[in-house]
Scaffold this active site. Structure first.
Site, PDB file in Angstrom:
ATOM      1  N   GLU A 174       0.792  -1.229   0.000  1.00 36.37           N
ATOM      2  CA  GLU A 174       0.000   0.000   0.000  1.00 36.37           C
ATOM      3  C   GLU A 174       0.833   1.292   0.000  1.00 36.37           C
ATOM      4  O   GLU A 174       0.695   2.147   0.857  1.00 36.37           O
ATOM      5  CB  GLU A 174      -0.957  -0.008   1.192  1.00 36.37           C
ATOM      6  CG  GLU A 174      -1.918  -1.178   1.164  1.00 36.37           C
ATOM      7  CD  GLU A 174      -2.799  -1.255   2.401  1.00 36.37           C
ATOM      8  OE1 GLU A 174      -2.617  -0.443   3.328  1.00 36.37           O
ATOM      9  OE2 GLU A 174      -3.663  -2.139   2.456  1.00 36.37           O
ATOM     10  N   ASN A 214       1.811  -5.265  -3.129  1.00 36.91           N
ATOM     11  CA  ASN A 214       0.418  -5.527  -2.792  1.00 36.91           C
ATOM     12  C   ASN A 214      -0.303  -4.208  -2.520  1.00 36.91           C
ATOM     13  O   ASN A 214       0.214  -3.343  -1.812  1.00 36.91           O
ATOM     14  CB  ASN A 214       0.376  -6.411  -1.539  1.00 36.91           C
ATOM     15  CG  ASN A 214      -1.014  -6.944  -1.238  1.00 36.91           C
ATOM     16  OD1 ASN A 214      -1.641  -7.589  -2.081  1.00 36.91           O
ATOM     17  ND2 ASN A 214      -1.502  -6.716  -0.024  1.00 36.91           N
ATOM     18  N   HIS A 251     -10.859  -5.873  -2.491  1.00 44.35           N
ATOM     19  CA  HIS A 251     -11.910  -5.581  -1.514  1.00 44.35           C
ATOM     20  C   HIS A 251     -13.014  -4.844  -2.259  1.00 44.35           C
ATOM     21  O   HIS A 251     -12.888  -3.649  -2.537  1.00 44.35           O
ATOM     22  CB  HIS A 251     -11.366  -4.698  -0.393  1.00 44.35           C
ATOM     23  CG  HIS A 251     -10.317  -5.336   0.453  1.00 44.35           C
ATOM     24  ND1 HIS A 251     -10.546  -6.449   1.227  1.00 44.35           N
ATOM     25  CD2 HIS A 251      -9.023  -5.003   0.665  1.00 44.35           C
ATOM     26  CE1 HIS A 251      -9.443  -6.767   1.884  1.00 44.35           C
ATOM     27  NE2 HIS A 251      -8.496  -5.909   1.544  1.00 44.35           N
ATOM     28  N   GLU A 280      -6.719 -10.499  -1.109  1.00 45.86           N
ATOM     29  CA  GLU A 280      -7.492 -10.267   0.117  1.00 45.86           C
ATOM     30  C   GLU A 280      -8.976 -10.146  -0.201  1.00 45.86           C
ATOM     31  O   GLU A 280      -9.687  -9.312   0.362  1.00 45.86           O
ATOM     32  CB  GLU A 280      -7.000  -8.992   0.824  1.00 45.86           C
ATOM     33  CG  GLU A 280      -5.514  -8.991   1.114  1.00 45.86           C
ATOM     34  CD  GLU A 280      -5.067  -7.736   1.855  1.00 45.86           C
ATOM     35  OE1 GLU A 280      -5.920  -7.028   2.421  1.00 45.86           O
ATOM     36  OE2 GLU A 280      -3.842  -7.477   1.860  1.00 45.86           O
ATOM     37  N   ASP A 282     -12.830  -9.914  -0.687  1.00 41.34           N
ATOM     38  CA  ASP A 282     -14.109  -9.972   0.012  1.00 41.34           C
ATOM     39  C   ASP A 282     -15.060  -9.038  -0.710  1.00 41.34           C
ATOM     40  O   ASP A 282     -14.648  -8.055  -1.324  1.00 41.34           O
ATOM     41  CB  ASP A 282     -13.992  -9.633   1.504  1.00 41.34           C
ATOM     42  CG  ASP A 282     -13.143  -8.404   1.808  1.00 41.34           C
ATOM     43  OD1 ASP A 282     -13.034  -7.509   0.941  1.00 41.34           O
ATOM     44  OD2 ASP A 282     -12.583  -8.327   2.916  1.00 41.34           O
TER      45      ASP A 282
END
Length: 481
Positions: A174, A214, A251, A280, A282
């Site tokens: 990030e 990432n 996400h 990650e 979701d």
């Protein structure tokens, strides 16, 4: 889990953390284990009935994230063991967890997750080494070259502990702002080359693991942040900076749902000669259509190597009120689960063997002793030969390597090595090959990427075995079609 993604074009700092509920004892021994192999693509086989089986048909993985507090959660562990073949620690391998004080490294919490995953036939993704958040407390008093050196020392210390054991490392996490520029942070203040320095230090620390960048909100190809990251990766590849993969956190919320150009984003990054992964995932309310779409986007891009969901059940999620995962709070699969399995089974592309195929052994997190001087054992001569050597041993186990050589004048299109483990020995893990059997007489055939051997060429596969002795395997032979 990382910072909550804002709707694209806006950034918020709200975040919920999953934190282990108490001290975790370091696990240093592996008892009953399942043999883990790299996925072998076979689209002609029967459809997979679990997430991992469906993913492995095309050479991909399907992973999850877990915190140390889930090691005592039988419902979580049952699903994890049945459905997943890659594991990421939620917080336990982050900088604040692994180096609480300068030069004092603590790995007990990370090792506990690592060893549970290995015991159950999984590979492990390391997360993360350099990040603007969850930093060691002492970093807060450093700046400039002192902070830069502390970052390098941290990378060296953590990667030395896990050297040769992980499949991937999220080296930097990030580091970009929503407008495509670098995020303002103490690490960025050490100089614009800090990310490059981190990757070069990581490659020197472990030449075998795949090194990843990432980030979140980089799924939409037309978004400024996506382009900023893309331009950095393109620059790194053009200058030989060691980077192997890009992780897209995926996400998806009401404000940053599945973009129609997601596959374009994945294929564009992959065209830079890096793997891509959904790291990650979701989705708000576990929309079956969005889960199906993100899965189809991945399986349509050969270099998209796998998908990880950030948790397993809604009760495990940092976004629990949005019910974003594939299993509900009672461990029941949702409609999105079937959508993902079906999309994985419908894959038409397979993951190619990269120029540096993964060769990282998954071993208990206890350093091996100095390798014994075990003489090589060579199989019977023929079109191919197999030569074995012990590369390391420790109390209760050892690591071995087999070199397969083409002794003929024609190219081999495949090979199979047969060997016999000594009484009481059993396989823990094997890489760069596909094994049949876990003890006694074992056969190992080539993986998808190392079956073709020209005249005089060779390749290797390795394995870890448990047992009271490190006696070299016997009855070694090599055959080819």
């Amino acid at each position: 889990m990382n910072e909550a993604p804002a709707p694209q074009g806006r950034h918020t700092r709200g975040r919920v953390r999953l934190v282990a509920g108490g001290a975790i004892t370091v696990v240093t021994a592996v008892a009953s284990v399942v043999v883990a192999t790299l996925a072998h693509a076979d689209l002609s086989g029967p459809p997979g009935t679990t997430l991992k089986a469906a993913a492995e048909r095309s050479g991909r993985y399907f992973g999850a994230a877990m915190g140390g507090d889930r090691l005592g959660d039988s419902g979580f562990l049952t699903i994890a063991n049945r459905e997943f073949d890659m594991m990421t620690a939620v917080n336990e391998m982050k900088p604040d967890a692994t180096e609480p004080n300068r030069g004092q490294f603590t790995f007990g919490a990370g090792d506990a997750i690592y060893n549970w995953a290995v015991q159950h036939g999984m590979r492990v993704r390391g997360h993360t080494l350099a990040w603007h958040a969850q930093q060691p407390r002492f970093w807060g008093s450093l700046s400039g070259s002192a902070l830069r050196q502390a970052m390098i020392d941290h990378i060296n210390g953590v990667m030395a502990h896990y050297k040769g054991k992980l499949a991937y490392w999220d080296v930097v996490n990030e580091a970009f702002a929503e407008n495509g520029s670098r995020r303002s942070s103490n690490l960025q203040s050490t100089g614009n080359d800090w990310i490059e320095v981190a990757f070069r230090a990581a490659r020197a620390a472990d030449p075998s693991v795949k090194l990843c960048y990432n980030d979140y909100n980089i799924e939409n190809w037309s978004y400024a942040k996506t382009q900023g990251v893309y331009n950095m990766i393109r620059d790194f590849k053009s200058r030989g900076v060691p980077i192997d993969c890009v992780g897209l956190q995926t996400h998806f919320t009401g404000g940053s749902s599945l973009p129609s150009n997601f596959q374009t984003t994945l294929s564009s990054f992959a065209a830079l000669d890096v793997d891509v992964a959904l790291t990650e995932a979701d989705v708000t309310n576990a929309s079956p259509a969005q889960y199906q779409g993100l899965t189809q986007a991945c399986t349509s891009v050969p270099r998209c190597v796998g998908i990880t969901t950030w948790g397993i059940r809604d009760s495990d999620s940092w976004r629990g009120s949005e019910n974003p995962l594939l299993f509900d709070r009672n461990s029941n699969a949702k409609p999105a689960y079937s959508a993902v399995v079906n999309a994985l089974n419908a894959a038409t592309t397979t993951v190619p063997g990269s120029s540096t195929p993964p060769s990282s052994p998954s071993t208990p997190s206890t350093p091996p002793s100095t390798p014994p001087s075990t003489p090589p054992v060579t199989g019977q001569p023929g079109a191919c030969t197999a030569t074995y050597r012990t590369t390391g041993s420790w109390g209760g186990g050892f690591q071995g390597e087999v070199t397969v050589t083409n002794n003929g004048s024609a190219t081999l299109t495949g090979w199979t090595v047969n060997l016999t483990l000594a009484s009481g020995q059993s396989l823990v893990n094997l890489w760069n090959g596909i094994n049949s059997g876990g003890s006694g007489a074992i056969s190992v055939r080539n993986a998808a990427y190392n079956g073709s051997l020209g005249a005089g060429a060779s390749t290797t596969f390795g394995f870890v075995a448990n047992g009271s002795s490190s006696t070299a395997p016997g009855d070694i032979s090599c055959t080819s079609p």
